[in-house]
Design an enzyme around this catalytic site. Structure first.
Site, PDB file in Angstrom:
ATOM      1  N   ARG A 145       0.825  -1.211   0.000  1.00  0.00           N
ATOM      2  CA  ARG A 145       0.000   0.000   0.000  1.00  0.00           C
ATOM      3  C   ARG A 145       0.862   1.265   0.000  1.00  0.00           C
ATOM      4  NH1 ARG A 145      -5.367  -1.896   3.580  1.00  0.00           N
ATOM      5  NH2 ARG A 145      -6.155  -3.100   1.810  1.00  0.00           N
TER       6      ARG A 145
ATOM      7  N   TYR B 188      -6.220  -0.736  -7.090  1.00  0.00           N
ATOM      8  CA  TYR B 188      -5.605  -1.979  -6.578  1.00  0.00           C
ATOM      9  C   TYR B 188      -4.958  -1.791  -5.200  1.00  0.00           C
ATOM     10  CZ  TYR B 188      -1.086  -1.011  -9.251  1.00  0.00           C
ATOM     11  OH  TYR B 188       0.066  -0.524  -9.778  1.00  0.00           O
ATOM     12  N   GLU B 189      -4.622  -2.884  -4.584  1.00  0.00           N
ATOM     13  CA  GLU B 189      -4.128  -2.891  -3.182  1.00  0.00           C
ATOM     14  C   GLU B 189      -5.145  -2.277  -2.220  1.00  0.00           C
ATOM     15  OE1 GLU B 189      -1.348  -5.194  -3.965  1.00  0.00           O
ATOM     16  OE2 GLU B 189      -1.744  -4.554  -1.932  1.00  0.00           O
ATOM     17  N   GLY B 190      -6.421  -2.519  -2.479  1.00  0.00           N
ATOM     18  CA  GLY B 190      -7.473  -1.914  -1.662  1.00  0.00           C
ATOM     19  C   GLY B 190      -7.845  -0.583  -2.280  1.00  0.00           C
TER      20      GLY B 190
ATOM     21  N   GLN C  40      -9.288   2.181   1.766  1.00  0.00           N
ATOM     22  CA  GLN C  40      -8.248   2.834   2.587  1.00  0.00           C
ATOM     23  C   GLN C  40      -8.889   3.780   3.600  1.00  0.00           C
ATOM     24  OE1 GLN C  40      -5.123   1.818   2.182  1.00  0.00           O
ATOM     25  NE2 GLN C  40      -5.728   0.603   0.421  1.00  0.00           N
TER      26      GLN C  40
END
Lengths: 568, 568
Positions: free
Chosen positions: A294, A426-428, A433
């Site tokens: 992240r 992506y990555e949450g 977040q």
């Protein structure tokens, strides 16, 4: 003018804004002297400028393709990856026992960001390996570490992370991939995974997949998930390549951008894998990887912002148009300046915030202090979401600075905009977040947030003599943010927090950005950085007012409208 | 679910927010009865849903191509254009003497917007023709009108506008195309033009170009520019097609989006043209076309917003993910609702503003009242910039609602985002719009702005009993905007206005949006529109605070930083 990695900016930040001094006093990072860090930034910057930036367009024009089950990467990417590997940039922060450099994450973040600005789609490959290295360092057995880490760190092998399935995106707990114990220390893993960045390539000897799957009888949801290491080729004990494993690339996605990065649908058919971490402890291990990733993805956004800014600046300096004073180029127009300064000021703010997050990670690593850990946890979603939102907004403004040329693909401005778009997803997603920030990261009752704001206000007080207006603006904004934070913490119904999570996160970043700019101004009184700080604090910081109103509105208005009314 | 043109929303707006009543009382538009307008919206909506929307993806997947000098358009576009032409939608507001329907611009704007949401790249073709029709109606000789207007209105021929040259983008006055008098009522035109939307096609018998060029001895800058009508084929007196003219397509641009619309580089080699308007009166004639086109491009943004919103809403209703309550779909998540409501609320605001601009045009047409003319002039840059910024932001949010799927081209969400991006650039960048607003449109000392704000506040007063909080928020915001307007008007140095022009324009749109939502709430007390108004006024309207701070900062901070410091 070609891309120039922002080496000077990082040196300034390390010297004056997010210092390395405290880190250097720890045993763990005592060797990261001023000479070392400057040499590293210079060296990495050189590679970015000379090797990576020249292949950026290739990724877009000649996307990775799947041919007979084999992924062929874009021209020059193999050489680019080799340069990254040879420079040691993959394992910068990895354990020296396995070939890493053991350097602070602050430096890794800086180099990752510089590489992202040069060639985002290629940089995603080492970023994925870094996440895997960190997950293995923390959770894998000694045997796995000894076998895999040296190969991943050297870049002979690459790593991927496999979470998403068609029915399980943000809701990882819904995944259905399965693993069964072979009784010999291995497992057989089956299932389908989607959106696997760099799921395969033609430049590494092996591609190692960290795969989330469920063992027989495991509970539903995230609790029942285990993590497995599934290599494309089964390694022999000496690290040489053995038999092909039951893992294959089904297809590559046709994406809006980032064409140089092959995004794969992966098929696992009784593939041999090794457990990483305890059974049903997959999420904890995965979070190690995700937190790293992240921050890294935040850096991707910032890097893209830097690249897009430089391209727009060059165009604005060269393009003659209208009755411009001075140079006669469009940079003399007020609105073009407004855009360029916004781009530069926000890129600086996002960069400083990301480094501040990396600093907290490093300080926690070096000292074990839980306050630093809490700060890292709190700053990670901000660094990710604000970094990527900044990347998207700056790249978008870069297109606008180019006028009609911005919409023409040959210019390259549009590529920055298309490539960076995925980083908010992506990555949450950035919504995830923000929810993480106002829920998990406020389980401490707002303590981590409060400590950050204390720091902002203490510094603002110290800056009052030199810059009364700027200091007061930052101090007032911090107080407003503190009130909003207290409001959020007081909401028992988490949904009332979620309803304003995204604007709250952005407001927090805005205030931190003001803090960082004020620090920069203090270190460069009368200089360009003071002037940029004035621009930011006077023009961009006030955005927090509207955001905080939005953040404290609660969820009533969101649900007052029924689904039927929306569809009507 | 396929695209559904927002017929109900337009009916509601016409009934309650931007009424047609005053127009219907004029002789000019007496025939635009309630029955007529409803029937028109329904009929046009049907065509959008059934004919245009189905070819939207074709434009992206099978772009227009140049083959042996001939532009081949995307599959289905010829049929789509034929449907638009047969429906009479090109000449809706054109003079009935030449085959037009003589309807208000309010209706044309509505239909144009609905078509844009269905297929933006195709809709640009009739939009270009409409601009040409209006320019010819106002400035061409009777002979030209008689020959060209029926063909353009029927869609047998199409029109384009040719302003830009490589060295002359936003600065039209820098153009170098030349025209010379043939002494027989015709001129020969030579030069190269770029970014010519729908510069050619394979479905119209003729393509008519309005070309800006300079006569021998003409002064420099915009003063010396004349406008010429240059058809691809020279028409015979009976309107049949004659010899090929000296105009050709050199190449088509490879663009970020809007692939279905061929963007041509045009070459004129002693092409035969006819003067439109007086010699060296080209800019006045061109402004007629551009003002029309600017409102039209604003509508393109709003249409794209509508399309992107509908696609995101459908996805949010169907996609199951996470622990969502109720339907179990992601629409139950607060942050997804925040995005969808933002998209819907801003689309409504932008639509109402655009209709309000069209209303002012119509009232001026019908009554000759100069206050309406000033209002139209003032609202045009706002409608253009806010409409297109909303289109870009909403399409961008649409991608985000889709999560990972949003970045995959097959979904179609990315296409909206890529296609609509150009609308903030062409027909005068949004920066140019904002500069126009704070300079030319404030040459009246802020009178037109003040009258609008009077109306906003009068209505807010009237709404106080029903909605005290909302009314007060709108009233206060209007007062802040009034102060900012007065500040801008007081700046003798135009550059101090330009420095904050873009945030000022956006703040003006924000406040007008609040006004429109409040009107909607008054007409639907307790209903969905009141709820949407609450969302907008509570969460989006407060953005004006930060924007107005930015708008009143002046240009000092922009120029404090030297070019050298920026490059360093």
């Amino acid at each position: 003018m070609p891309y120039r990695a922002a080496v000077d900016d990082f040196n300034f930040l390390f010297d004056h804004v997010v210092g390395l001094d405290a880190l250097r006093k720890t045993e763990r990072f005592a060797e990261a002297s001023d000479d070392v860090t400057r040499a590293i930034l210079t060296e990495a910057g050189k590679m970015c400028d000379e090797v990576l930036a020249p292949v950026q367009r290739n990724g877009d024009l000649h996307p990775a393709v799947l041919e007979n089950g084999i992924v062929r990467t874009s021209p020059g990417f193999a050489e680019g990856f080799a340069a990254i590997a040879e420079g040691g940039w993959i394992g910068m922060s990895a354990d020296p026992e396995y070939g890493g450099m053991g350097l602070p994450m602050m430096l890794t973040s800086a180099v990752n960001e510089m590489m992202s600005g040069a060639c985002l789609s290629l940089q995603l490959a080492p970023l994925m390996s870094q996440g895997q290295i960190e997950a293995l360092e923390h959770h894998a057995s000694d045997a796995i570490k000894a076998l895999y880490l040296p190969k991943l760190i050297s870049g002979e092998w690459t790593g991927t992370m496999n979470l998403t399935e068609p029915q399980a995106g943000s809701d990882v707990g819904a995944l259905s991939s399965k693993a069964e114990d072979n009784g010999d220390g291995t497992y057989r893993v089956s299932g389908q995974k989607i959106y696997i960045s760099w799921g395969d390539n033609d430049f590494a000897q092996n591609v190692c997949h960290l795969v989330l799957a469920r063992l027989p009888g495991a509970p539903e949801g995230t609790k029942g998930i285990s993590l497995f290491l599934v290599p494309k080729f089964l390694p022999n004990e000496d690290g040489s390549i053995g038999a092909r494993n039951g893992v294959s690339v089904v297809s590559l996605e046709h994406k809006m951008g980032l064409h140089g990065s092959p995004t794969a649908m992966m098929q696992y058919d009784n593939a041999t894998g090794w457990l990483v971490g305890p059974e049903q402890g997959g999420m904890a291990a995965m979070f190690t990887m995700m937190n790293n990733a992240r921050l890294g993805v935040g850096g991707q956004g910032i890097g893209a912002a830097e690249g897009a800014y430089q391209m727009a600046l060059d165009y604005a300096l060269e393009r003659k148009q209208g009755r411009a004073e001075g140079t006669g180029a469009i940079i003399e127009h007020a609105d073009v300046r407004r855009m360029l300064l916004t781009m530069k000021a926000d890129t600086f703010a996002a960069r400083a915030i990301a480094l501040s997050c990396a600093q907290a990670i490093d300080m926690n690593t070096a000292t074990g202090d839980t306050e630093w850990k809490a700060r890292a946890a709190f700053l990670t979603p901000i660094a990710k979401a604000f970094g990527t939102d900044t990347g998207i907004a700056v790249a978008e403004m870069g297109v606008q600075v180019h006028g009609g040329m911005g919409f023409i693909e040959e210019t390259g401005a549009a590529q920055f905009s298309r490539d960076v778009r995925v980083t908010a997803i992506y990555e949450g997603t950035n919504g995830i977040q923000a929810m993480d920030l106002v829920a998990r990261k406020m389980m401490d009752g707002g303590e981590a947030a409060g400590r950050l704001l204390d720091e902002v206000e203490t510094h603002a007080e110290a800056a009052r003599d030199a810059f009364p207006n700027m200091a007061d603006a930052v101090w007032q904004a911090s107080e407003s943010l503190r009130e909003a934070t207290e409001w959020l913490v007081a909401q028992g119904d988490l949904n009332d927090r979620f309803a304003g999570a995204v604007p709250y996160l952005r407001a927090f970043a805005r205030v931190l950005g003001g803090h960082m700019h004020l620090k920069a101004a203090m270190a460069d009184k009368g200089g360009a950085r003071e002037k940029l700080a004035r621009f930011y604090i006077q023009r961009l910081l006030p955005e927090h007012v509207g955001l905080l109103a939005h953040a404290q509105a609660g969820d009533d208005a969101l649900y007052a409208i029924t689904v039927d009314e929306l569809v009507a």
